[in-house]
Structures are given as structure tokens and as C-alpha cells.
Motif scaffolding. Structure first.
Motif: not given
Ligand SMILES: Cc1cc2nc3c(=O)[nH]c(=O)nc-3n(C[C@H](O)[C@H](O)[C@H](O)COP(=O)(O)OP(=O)(O)OC[C@H]3O[C@@H](n4cnc5c(N)ncnc54)[C@H](O)[C@@H]3O)c2cc1C
Length: 402
Positions: A10-11, A46, A50, A98, A212, A235, A325, A355
Motif C-alpha cells: 500500500v503506497g 513526501a 522532499s 552536513y 508503506a 513543512r 510537503g 522526515g
Molecule cells: C519537506 C520535506 C523534506 C524532507 N527532507 C528529507 C531529507 O532531506 N532526507 C530524507 O531522507 N527524507 C526527507 N523527507 C522525508 C522523506 O521524503 C520521506 O520520509 C519519504 O519520502 C517517505 O517515503 P514513503 O514512501 O513512506 O512516503 P510517500 O512518499 O508519502 O509515499 C506514500 C504513498 O502512499 C500513498 N498512499 C497513502 N495511502 C494510500 C492508500 N490507502 N492506498 C493507496 N495509496 C496510498 C500516497 O499517495 C503516497 O504516494 C522530507 C519530507 C518532506 C515533506
């Protein structure tokens, strides 16, 4: 896990795509992988929003280990994600470090304690006096500083969408399927999770379902009756240019400025010809999933004063762009929530990274594949990050959250 070897994720952000890749790339995996993504353009994920930086400056050894693995994968990404059509994307790793600054005795003590953990975990981080900092980065004011920590390698920034598309392409080439759709429920057999229900009412059976879902991971957990304290925190990231560039500094960082974390909490790093900057807001409430309004006042009230106090070069700066984000905030202890909960076997969580999840996507995706295939993490022992710690009231607090 169960007789069915098929996996639904999921995701389809960095974590989901990495998990899909690591599953289908494992010769011992004999099932199918289906990734369900409700926002296939990733307009609000995110991953897409990011700041895409990587550091080894954490307080938890597991986080240091995951990011060290992340740096190694980022360097070798084209080979690791190669397909029959050729190498995967080059992630343009700017390994400029950093620089974390402390201006109080307590801040310096925290840097020293974190540094001991980092070095013991294999990170290449040095502690610097104010004179060392001034010598390396002469544009910085150092008279108020007590200590700095500088990552000499394995830290910097890289191409976030390259990582996402590379994992997706390599997973697809090895048989994974990516589907546009929203998971609205989980199929249960007693406590066991054995499939997902989509918004159109269709069901997909699975031996394991991976959560996920980023900021919505709490919702997916609730579908199985689990309390996963994960939700969206806003953020605002600002892009600015300077009238007078500090780029002329004689740096030890291959001629480039690092990502600086000011004692105020404001961070700033080069991005192309300008800089990106931001800060954790105070207060920092959970926000609505569709609230992407920038907090404009943060720049004038918090960020600019802190940057101008740190460097003359940052006195005359102009905001060129901004974006918002959502951090996938784990309100319990700001760390990864990983694996299955005894009350919902079959649901493997990989969420709550608060984050710092992009840099850890390679390690977390690999850990998810290990849990699905072997029942536990192997390459890096991540048993401390288990989801059950929330119910047990056993926080694994990460002190270095930016
Ligand atoms: C402004 C900002 C700055 C950041 N800077 C950094 C950084 O410098 N370094 C770093 O390592 N990390 C950073 N992060 C954090 C990092 O981007 C996230 O931790 C990471 O991208 C998380 O990945 P993810 O796949 O878990 O989440 P996401 O990329 O959010 O993906 C989750 C996906 O799940 C989908 N989803 C949710 N619910 C459902 C559902 N019920 N059915 C189907 N799909 C669903 C969503 O649509 C989404 O696309 C930052 C985040 C932000 C917002």
C-alpha cells in the motif's frame, strides 16, 4: 508468512517502490508483488516533496546504519537498479556533508553524545571547534558557537525522483505491478491480514500486505485495528538566492558548502545556483491531508533572521519559490515503525520515518523483503524498530530530527 506468497504494497513512494524492488530482486521470492498507489503522479507524496538529503548524524545506531547503507546504494544506484534496457539513473550525489552547529553547553553535549554513537556505528563525522568551522567556512559567524559536527563523507543530497523512478523501473522489469487505486480496507482471516479492498470494491488476496502509506499509514493501521501514531506535519521549504554568494569560501568539502543546521534549528543548503532552507515550526500541529498552504511568515519571522545572524552573505537574500510537503510524523518517537504486530499478522508496517525516510528507503525496502521472506531483518538488525514498541510504551527516540 502464509501459504499465499503474493505481496500487496500500500503506497508507491520511495519506501513502497524500494520494498517492491527488493522483493522481486530476491531469487528466493516466488510470489507476485502488486503496489497500489492512490496518487500515481506523486503530486503530494513526501518522496516528491522532499529536500532529498542524507546524513549519518543521528542519535540511534540503527538510523546511522540505515543511512550508511543509503549512501552506498545512492553511489551505486545505476548498477543496482540496472535492467536489460541499461543502467538505472545516476542520483547525482552531492557529497558535501552536513554541518550541525551548537551554541550552548547543552547543545554541545548532545552533539558529543550523538557523535560517540555515530563513530561507533562507522560514520565519518568529526567534531569541530569554532576555529575549525571558521577556517573551513569563512562566511559563517562563529563567535557564539561552542561546537560543530561535520560529516566528511556519506552525507549530502541527491535526486529523489531518480531514486523513486529507478526503483519502480527496476521492480517492474523484474515482474512487479504498479496499480493506480486506493486501499480502503483490509481482508482478514481472524486476526491475520490476507488481502486488501480497493475503493472500487475489488479485493486482492495476499500472504503479506506492506503498509508503506506514508502520512496515511495510521489510517491503514487502523483498518487492522492497530494504533500507529503516524500523521501529516506541514513543512514549508523556501528557495532563495543571495545578492552576495558565500560560494567563495575555502571549504574542505570539495569546494562546496554543506547542509548547515543552525543552532536555531534552521537548515540551509545549496540547490543549483541558490539555496533551500526551512525549519520545524513551533507549534507543529498535525494538519489536514489536503492542507498544502505555505506558512509564508516562517521565512521573515524565523528563517531569515537566523540565516542573517549566521552569515553576512545571507543578509540580502530573496525568496524565489517555496513548496509545502508533509512529514510522515511518528508522534510516539519520530522513528521508523517496522514489521508486523502480533494482533495483525500479515500486515508489515514500514512507516513513521518523520522526515528522514528518503535516505533510508534502500535499507527499509530491503528490511521489508527480509521480514516477508525470513520473518526478521538480517543485513541490519532493526528489531528495535518493531511496531509493538508503541503499545509497550518503549520509545526509541531519535534526538537528531530536523
Ligand atoms: C519537506 C520535506 C523534506 C524532507 N527532507 C528529507 C531529507 O532531506 N532526507 C530524507 O531522507 N527524507 C526527507 N523527507 C522525508 C522523506 O521524503 C520521506 O520520509 C519519504 O519520502 C517517505 O517515503 P514513503 O514512501 O513512506 O512516503 P510517500 O512518499 O508519502 O509515499 C506514500 C504513498 O502512499 C500513498 N498512499 C497513502 N495511502 C494510500 C492508500 N490507502 N492506498 C493507496 N495509496 C496510498 C500516497 O499517495 C503516497 O504516494 C522530507 C519530507 C518532506 C515533506
Amino acid at each position: 508468512m502464509s501459504a499465499c506468497r503474493d505481496v500487496v504494497i500500500v503506497g508507491g513512494g520511495a519506501i513502497g517502490a524500494s520494498a517492491a524492488f527488493h522483493l522481486v530482486a530476491d531469487p528466493g521470492f516466488g510470489g507476485t508483488v502488486t503496489v497500489i498507489e492512490r496518487d500515481p503522479r506523486h503530486a503530494r507524496s513526501a518522496t516528491a516533496l522532499s529536500v532529498a538529503s542524507i546524513r549519518t548524524q543521528f542519535s540511534q545506531p540503527g538510523n546511522v546504519a540505515m543511512s550508511l547503507h543509503g549512501a552506498d546504494v545512492i553511489r551505486r544506484f545505476p548498477q543496482i537498479t540496472a535492467t536489460e534496457d541499461g543502467p538505472g539513473p545516476d542520483l547525482a550525489f552531492h557529497e558535501a556533508g552536513y554541518l550541525t552547529l551548537a551554541a550552548t553547553g547543552a547543545g554541545a553535549e548532545t552533539l558529543r553524545a550523538n557523535h560517540a554513537v555515530q563513530v561507533a556505528s562507522g560514520a565519518d563525522v568529526a567534531l569541530w571547534s569554532p576555529d575549525d568551522i571558521a577556517a573551513a567556512f569563512p562566511h559563517l559567524r562563529t563567535d557564539d558557537l561552542m561546537l560543530g559536527a561535520y560529516g566528511r563523507s556519506n552525507e549530502g543530497w541527491f535526486d529523489n525522483m531518480g531514486m523513486l523512478s529507478g526503483y519502480r523501473r527496476a521492480a517492474r522489469a523484474r515482474g512487479a505491478t504498479f496499480v493506480a487505486g486506493e486501499v480502503t480496507g483490509l481482508v482478514r482471516d481472524g486476526p491475520r491480514v490476507c488481502g486488501v479492498v480497493l475503493a472500487d470494491g475489488s479485493e486482492i488476496a495476499a500472504g503479506a500486505v506492506v503498509n508503506a502509506a506514508g502520512t496515511r499509514a495510521g489510517q491503514v493501521g487502523a483498518m487492522a485495528g492497530l494504533r500507529l501514531p503516524v500523521g501529516p506535519r506541514k513543512r514549508t521549504v523556501f528557495v532563495f538566492d543571495c545578492a552576495r554568494s558565500p560560494e567563495g569560501s575555502a571549504t574542505v568539502a570539495k569546494g562546496r558548502l554543506p547542509l548547515m543546521v543552525d543552532p536555531s534549528g534552521v537548515y540551509c543548503r545549496p540547490e543549483g545556483r541558490g539555496f533551500v532552507t526551512g525549519a520545524a515550526p513551533d507549534p507543529d500541529p498535525e494538519v489536514a491531508f489536503d492542507d498544502f498552504e505555505p506558512r509564508e511568515a516562517e521565512f521573515d519571522n524565523v528563517i531569515w533572521p537566523a540565516l542573517a545572524a549566521r552569515s553576512e552573505a545571507f543578509e540580502a537574500i530573496r525568496v524565489q519559490a517555496r513548496w509545502v510537503g508533509h512529514y510522515e510524523w511518528n508522534a510516539f518517537d519520530q522513528n521508523l515503525l517496522l514489521g508486523a504486530h502480533p494482533d495483525a499478522p500479515g500486515l508489515v508496517s514500514a512507516c513513521g520515518l518523520s522526515g528522514h525516510g528518503l535516505q533510508q528507503a534502500p535499507a527499509v525496502g530491503r528490511a521489508v523483503a527480509e521480514i516477508v521472506l525470513h520473518g526478521a531483518t538480517r543485513a541490519i538488525d532493526l528489531s528495535d524498530f518493531g511496531v509493538a514498541r508503541v503499545d509497550e510504551g518503549r520509545p526509541l527516540t531519535e534526538r537528531a530530527v530536523i
